[in-house]
Design a protein around this motif. Structure first.
Motif, PDB file in Angstrom:
ATOM      1  N   SER A 133       0.830  -1.213   0.000  1.00 18.20           N
ATOM      2  CA  SER A 133       0.000   0.000   0.000  1.00 18.20           C
ATOM      3  C   SER A 133       0.862   1.260   0.000  1.00 18.20           C
ATOM      4  O   SER A 133       0.484   2.281  -0.604  1.00 18.20           O
ATOM      5  CB  SER A 133      -0.926  -0.007   1.223  1.00 18.20           C
ATOM      6  N   GLU A 134       2.015   1.214   0.664  1.00 22.22           N
ATOM      7  CA  GLU A 134       2.902   2.380   0.656  1.00 22.22           C
ATOM      8  C   GLU A 134       3.489   2.595  -0.738  1.00 22.22           C
ATOM      9  O   GLU A 134       3.724   3.739  -1.151  1.00 22.22           O
ATOM     10  CB  GLU A 134       4.041   2.170   1.666  1.00 22.22           C
TER      11      GLU A 134
ATOM     12  N   ARG B 191       8.951   7.678   1.561  1.00 20.64           N
ATOM     13  CA  ARG B 191       9.898   8.697   2.043  1.00 20.64           C
ATOM     14  C   ARG B 191       9.304   9.477   3.211  1.00 20.64           C
ATOM     15  O   ARG B 191      10.023   9.825   4.153  1.00 20.64           O
ATOM     16  CB  ARG B 191      10.291   9.636   0.904  1.00 20.64           C
ATOM     17  N   HIS B 192       8.010   9.744   3.164  1.00 17.07           N
ATOM     18  CA  HIS B 192       7.370  10.457   4.280  1.00 17.07           C
ATOM     19  C   HIS B 192       7.418   9.603   5.556  1.00 17.07           C
ATOM     20  O   HIS B 192       7.670  10.115   6.655  1.00 17.07           O
ATOM     21  CB  HIS B 192       5.922  10.781   3.939  1.00 17.07           C
TER      22      HIS B 192
ATOM     23  N   LEU C 180       7.188  -7.974  -4.168  1.00 21.45           N
ATOM     24  CA  LEU C 180       6.496  -7.689  -5.425  1.00 21.45           C
ATOM     25  C   LEU C 180       5.949  -6.275  -5.513  1.00 21.45           C
ATOM     26  O   LEU C 180       5.467  -5.873  -6.568  1.00 21.45           O
ATOM     27  CB  LEU C 180       5.368  -8.707  -5.623  1.00 21.45           C
ATOM     28  N   GLY C 181       6.014  -5.528  -4.414  1.00 21.00           N
ATOM     29  CA  GLY C 181       5.647  -4.115  -4.464  1.00 21.00           C
ATOM     30  C   GLY C 181       4.240  -3.860  -4.971  1.00 21.00           C
ATOM     31  O   GLY C 181       3.265  -4.401  -4.442  1.00 21.00           O
ATOM     32  N   ARG C 182       4.113  -3.055  -6.013  1.00 28.15           N
ATOM     33  CA  ARG C 182       2.803  -2.678  -6.538  1.00 28.15           C
ATOM     34  C   ARG C 182       2.072  -3.825  -7.223  1.00 28.15           C
ATOM     35  O   ARG C 182       0.870  -3.736  -7.469  1.00 28.15           O
ATOM     36  CB  ARG C 182       2.955  -1.537  -7.554  1.00 28.15           C
TER      37      ARG C 182
ATOM     38  N   PHE D   2      14.898   3.265  -1.078  1.00 32.40           N
ATOM     39  CA  PHE D   2      13.709   4.084  -0.884  1.00 32.40           C
ATOM     40  C   PHE D   2      13.819   5.458  -1.556  1.00 32.40           C
ATOM     41  O   PHE D   2      12.839   6.211  -1.581  1.00 32.40           O
ATOM     42  CB  PHE D   2      13.449   4.272   0.610  1.00 32.40           C
ATOM     43  N   THR D   3      15.000   5.805  -2.084  1.00 35.27           N
ATOM     44  CA  THR D   3      15.121   7.091  -2.759  1.00 35.27           C
ATOM     45  C   THR D   3      14.531   7.066  -4.158  1.00 35.27           C
ATOM     46  O   THR D   3      14.300   8.113  -4.754  1.00 35.27           O
ATOM     47  CB  THR D   3      16.611   7.485  -2.849  1.00 35.27           C
TER      48      THR D   3
END
Length: 459
Positions: free
Chosen positions: A110-111, A118-119, A208-210, A289-290
């Motif tokens: 979800s992130e 980053r937030h 797998l991320g998104r 994460f950048t």
């Protein structure tokens, strides 16, 4: 961990004021729990877990037909303790894999979809604590759902049918207090395979991320394991699957208890949970994460996720095969005959009590069974619906040996349904005529279970 994320954890930066300490895991955990329960789909799922099982069990109590194709379904009109076990069977097959997919399979992804990594890193200042908080928050919600399924099923069953004795898996009677303890213990045992699926969900969400495959991964793994359990696999392979404890809780309701397969299933599930969580943690710390579009490659997903879990599966199969005599199906003619004779003796006593006949004991009956499969008279083995058995018993005080015929449908996991095929006064009809009126005939059709790991006669 990349250089960018490592910078976030430096205590001092040259030429700048000392930064604040990272947010504690407790605060991060509370934040993640609030984020989860604020989602409408999570709220609906939690509400459904706490209400739907009870409503289902209560509704079945008002019906004239019962889900006899499910374990303990035929006893739902007799006791309130059968309902939560029917719910447990459904939960292990469908509900819990889907719930772990929705919660653990989406907690990191979800992130990625929202682009908020980053937030979150700036606010918490520690990837390690972010992982711990998210993992603990998803675990909390999943356990809340499991508790809801169990409590709702129990409350619905007791309100609908009352606190009565439960017929066990080999058809011996469990007192209400014993049934209550075994029901809650069975629900506690399925926490281990649920944790394994949740850990696989975390791994999929990180890796797998998104991709929607991360969200579906626990459900797909559970479906694959269910299909594997239907195949004629050796017992060593069957027990080595992380979802075997979803089935092995059945052994708690046998006499004596079949704890060997259950303990092995729990141990395997916990190993999978530990390894999958560790892999997810290591991959999470190595993430860049950048880069907002950074996604773990398919090659890394295969190498870091699939290969270690496949190696664990192979090692577990080897260990179980060496430690136990479990290279065959585990369903042998001698085991089937022993189990059927024991179950018949228990149920014959129940029928005797219903008909107000003189009480008998299993020792007096001396019941035995002779079984054959597909015309194989000796050393028959394996699952199938072509088992045919003849049960014999001695009527106390009479020089007479009674016989009854049963057709058995045995599944690959050892569960069987015995269907009476005569004589009609013993097991030929669904109902028997008692002094109080017609009552269900306990010998007409009943469930049983073969202990796949046992090698010596019981008792």
């Amino acid at each position: 961990m990349t250089a960018a994320t490592a910078t976030l954890e430096d205590d001092n930066v040259v030429g700048a004021a000392p930064r604040a300490h990272p947010v504690s895991i407790a605060r991060g955990y509370r934040f993640e729990v609030v984020k989860l329960v604020s989602q409408w789909r999570i709220r609906l799922l939690v509400l459904a877990c706490w209400l739907a099982p009870g409503l289902f069990v209560a509704a079945v109590g008002q019906q004239s037909t019962l889900p006899t194709d499910t374990l303990f379904g035929r006893w739902m009109h007799a006791t309130g303790w059968a309902g939560p076990l029917v719910v447990l069977g459904f939960a292990g097959t469908w509900a819990l894999p889907l719930l772990t997919s929705v919660v653990a399979g989406d907690v990191f992804a979800s992130e990625d979809r929202l682009g908020t990594w980053r937030h979150l890193l700036v606010a918490v200042r520690s990837p390690r604590r972010i992982f711990a908080a998210k993992a603990l928050a998803s675990l909390t919600v999943i356990l809340l759902m499991v508790a809801g399924l169990a409590v709702s099923g129990v409350v619905g069953g007791l309100l609908a049918e009352g606190n009565h004795a439960l017929v066990g898996l080999d058809d011996h009677l469990l007192s209400p207090s014993a049934a209550a303890g075994d029901v809650f213990l069975a629900w506690a045992c399925v926490i281990a395979p649920t944790l394994a699926l949740a850990a696989i969900g975390l791994l999929g969400s990180v890796t797998l991320g998104r991709s929607p495959m991360g969200l579906l991964l626990p459900a797909l793994v559970a479906l694959t394991m269910q299909l594997a359990q239907m195949l004629p696999l050796p017992v060593a392979v069957r027990v080595a699957l992380p979802g075997y404890a979803f089935i092995a809780w059945n052994g708690l309701f046998a006499d004596p208890r079949q704890t060997g397969p259950l303990l092995l299933g729990i141990a395997v599930s916990l190993l999978w949970a530990l390894l999958a969580t560790t892999l997810a943690y290591l991959l999470f710390l190595r993430r860049d994460f950048t880069n907002l579009t950074s996604d773990t490659s398919g090659r890394r997903a295969f190498a870091a996720g699939f290969v270690p879990l496949a190696a664990l599966l192979g090692a577990t199969i080897a260990v179980v095969a060496v430690a136990t005599p479990s290279t065959s199906s585990g369903i042998t003619q001698a085991k089937v005959e022993r189990s059927l004779a024991t179950a018949f003796a228990h149920l014959y006593r129940m029928q005797t009590a219903e008909l107000n006949r003189p009480a008998v004991t299993e020792a007096q009956l001396r019941s035995t069974a002779a079984c054959a499969k597909s015309d194989v008279q000796h050393d028959a083995e394996g699952a199938g619906n072509d088992w045919r058995c003849v049960v014999s018993w001695h009527v106390p005080g009479v020089q007479l040996t009674g016989t009854a015929i049963y057709q058995l449908d045995i599944t690959a996991d050892g569960r069987y349904v015995a269907d009476g095929d005569g004589p009609k006064e013993v097991n030929g009809y669904f109902l028997v005529h008692t002094p109080q009126g017609d009552a269900p005939n306990p010998l007409w059709q009943f469930d049983g279970n073969v202990d796949l790991l046992s090698t010596t006669p019981k008792g």
